[in-house]
Design an enzyme around this catalytic site. Structure first.
Site, PDB file in Angstrom:
ATOM      1  N   HIS A 175       3.102  -6.763   4.614  1.00 49.47           N
ATOM      2  CA  HIS A 175       1.839  -6.382   4.766  1.00 49.47           C
ATOM      3  C   HIS A 175       1.407  -6.601   6.464  1.00 49.47           C
ATOM      4  CE1 HIS A 175       0.196  -5.841   0.721  1.00 49.47           C
ATOM      5  NE2 HIS A 175       1.468  -6.600   0.279  1.00 49.47           N
TER       6      HIS A 175
ATOM      7  N   GLU B 259       2.029 -11.340   6.047  1.00 48.95           N
ATOM      8  CA  GLU B 259       1.330 -10.810   6.553  1.00 48.95           C
ATOM      9  C   GLU B 259       1.731 -10.658   8.121  1.00 48.95           C
ATOM     10  OE1 GLU B 259      -1.213  -8.956   5.462  1.00 48.95           O
ATOM     11  OE2 GLU B 259      -1.996  -9.693   3.488  1.00 48.95           O
TER      12      GLU B 259
ATOM     13  N   GLU C 252      -1.705   0.372   8.065  1.00 50.24           N
ATOM     14  CA  GLU C 252      -0.784  -0.679   7.552  1.00 50.24           C
ATOM     15  C   GLU C 252       0.130  -0.095   6.569  1.00 50.24           C
ATOM     16  OE1 GLU C 252      -2.873  -3.505   4.969  1.00 50.24           O
ATOM     17  OE2 GLU C 252      -1.135  -4.553   4.406  1.00 50.24           O
TER      18      GLU C 252
ATOM     19  N   HIS D 204       0.835  -1.357   0.047  1.00 49.40           N
ATOM     20  CA  HIS D 204      -0.295  -0.044   0.016  1.00 49.40           C
ATOM     21  C   HIS D 204       0.901   1.189   0.142  1.00 49.40           C
ATOM     22  CE1 HIS D 204      -2.934  -3.042   0.826  1.00 49.40           C
ATOM     23  NE2 HIS D 204      -2.329  -3.573   1.944  1.00 49.40           N
TER      24      HIS D 204
HETATM   25 ZN    ZN Z   1      -2.095  -5.112   2.703  1.00 46.81          ZN
END
Ligand code: ZN
Length: 311
Positions: free
Chosen positions: A193, A274, A138, A101
């Site tokens: 992430h 993640e 995030e 992102h």
């Molecule tokens: Zn993400």
């Protein structure tokens, strides 16, 4: 800070006595979080073991009972058995880090909602990502951890390229993120992430590419090496952070997906991590803590180092 002088044996005993309850407490703490790993290596144990080692070995080496007669000359240098963390072993290697992102995506919905071709379908150029209940995004998290990992890898001699470094207003799109590995002539790529799972679930997981041969995607060549990287990442990230495998998704901390443009279109071995579930209060507390983020970066850098030095 200087302790009173005592016999070497007494000092060593004290160190051991102090370390053991610490390790046990840390281990029990992690077990209580339903850690499915066969041999948990909590961060507390790793941290406390490292500085203790030289204190113990130096005074103890001559009088140890095990081999009193074999060699009269005691081994002069107690080589630290810690980790391949200090040696600059990555000279000539290039790593692409992909911080998921972008903090600016929120202000650019039109740009990031544009559909892009990911080979077996179409997907949004990029997304805003998730955030903790307290509003830590995030995108901020992924950028911070990527920068920390870059510092560690650079110190080891690697060339590190970031897909975005907070230096552009939004994105890039996932197809551009995928292409960036080849464009940087990277040996390996990794996307950072934080997940936005159900609030009751916690833990980290690694996402590896499924084989996708469709449209402009053909990642056959990266599936096997990416899987190898994925296993190393699961091991090293867990060792560095103590974070358990996700209990709400994936399987034993591993997932394989064919719907991510960043993996479908990558020409260099690549995985996603993640690091935790930002919607879970326990994980959010960790991910908001800079010290924990340093451990996360350490785990990521160690996995990439292990991958690069074994390939
Ligand atoms: Zn993400």
């Amino acid at each position: 800070m200087t302790p009173p002088r005592r016999s070497p044996l007494l000092r060593a005993t004290t160190v051991v006595a102090a370390v053991v309850p610490l390790c046990t407490a840390g281990w029990l703490g992690w077990r209580a979080l339903d850690d499915p790993a066969p041999t948990p290596t909590p961060a507390a144990a790793v941290r406390s073991a490292a500085p203790a080692a030289p204190v113990e070995t130096t005074p103890l080496s001559p009088p140890v009972a095990a081999a009193p007669t074999a060699t009269p000359t005691p081994t002069p240098t107690p080589t630290p058995t810690t980790a391949p963390t200090t040696a600059p072993t990555l000279a000539g290697r290039t790593v692409l880090l992909d911080p998921g992102h972008n903090p600016g995506n929120v202000q650019h919905p039109t740009e990031i909602n544009r559909q892009v071709d990911i080979g077996n379908g179409r997907k949004e150029c990029d997304t805003t990502g998730t955030e903790t209940n307290a509003g830590y995004s995030e995108a901020e998290y992924t950028l911070d951890v990527s920068r920390r990992a870059r510092a560690i890898l650079t110190a080891r001699g690697a060339t590190v390229v970031l897909v975005q470094d907070g230096d552009r207003p939004w994105g890039p799109c996932v197809d551009e993120r995928a292409r960036a590995g080849a464009e940087a002539h990277a040996d390996v790529a990794l996307s950072v992430h934080g997940d936005g799972g159900p609030g009751s679930g916690s833990g980290f997981h690694v996402i590896m590419p499924a084989k996708v041969v469709a449209g402009k995607a053909d990642n056959s060549a990266i599936v096997e090496p990416s899987h190898r990287l994925g296993l190393l990442l699961r091991e090293r990230f867990h060792a560095a952070t103590g974070e358990p495998y996700a209990d709400y998704t994936a399987s034993e901390g591993l997932d394989t997906r064919s719907d991510l443009g960043g993996l479908n279109l990558s020409a260099v071995p690549k995985v996603f991590i993640e690091c935790g579930n930002m919607r879970n209060s326990t994980d959010a507390k960790r991910m908001t803590d800079p010290q924990w983020r340093q451990q996360a970066a350490q785990g990521i850098a160690d996995a990439l180092t292990a991958y690069l030095t074994s390939s």
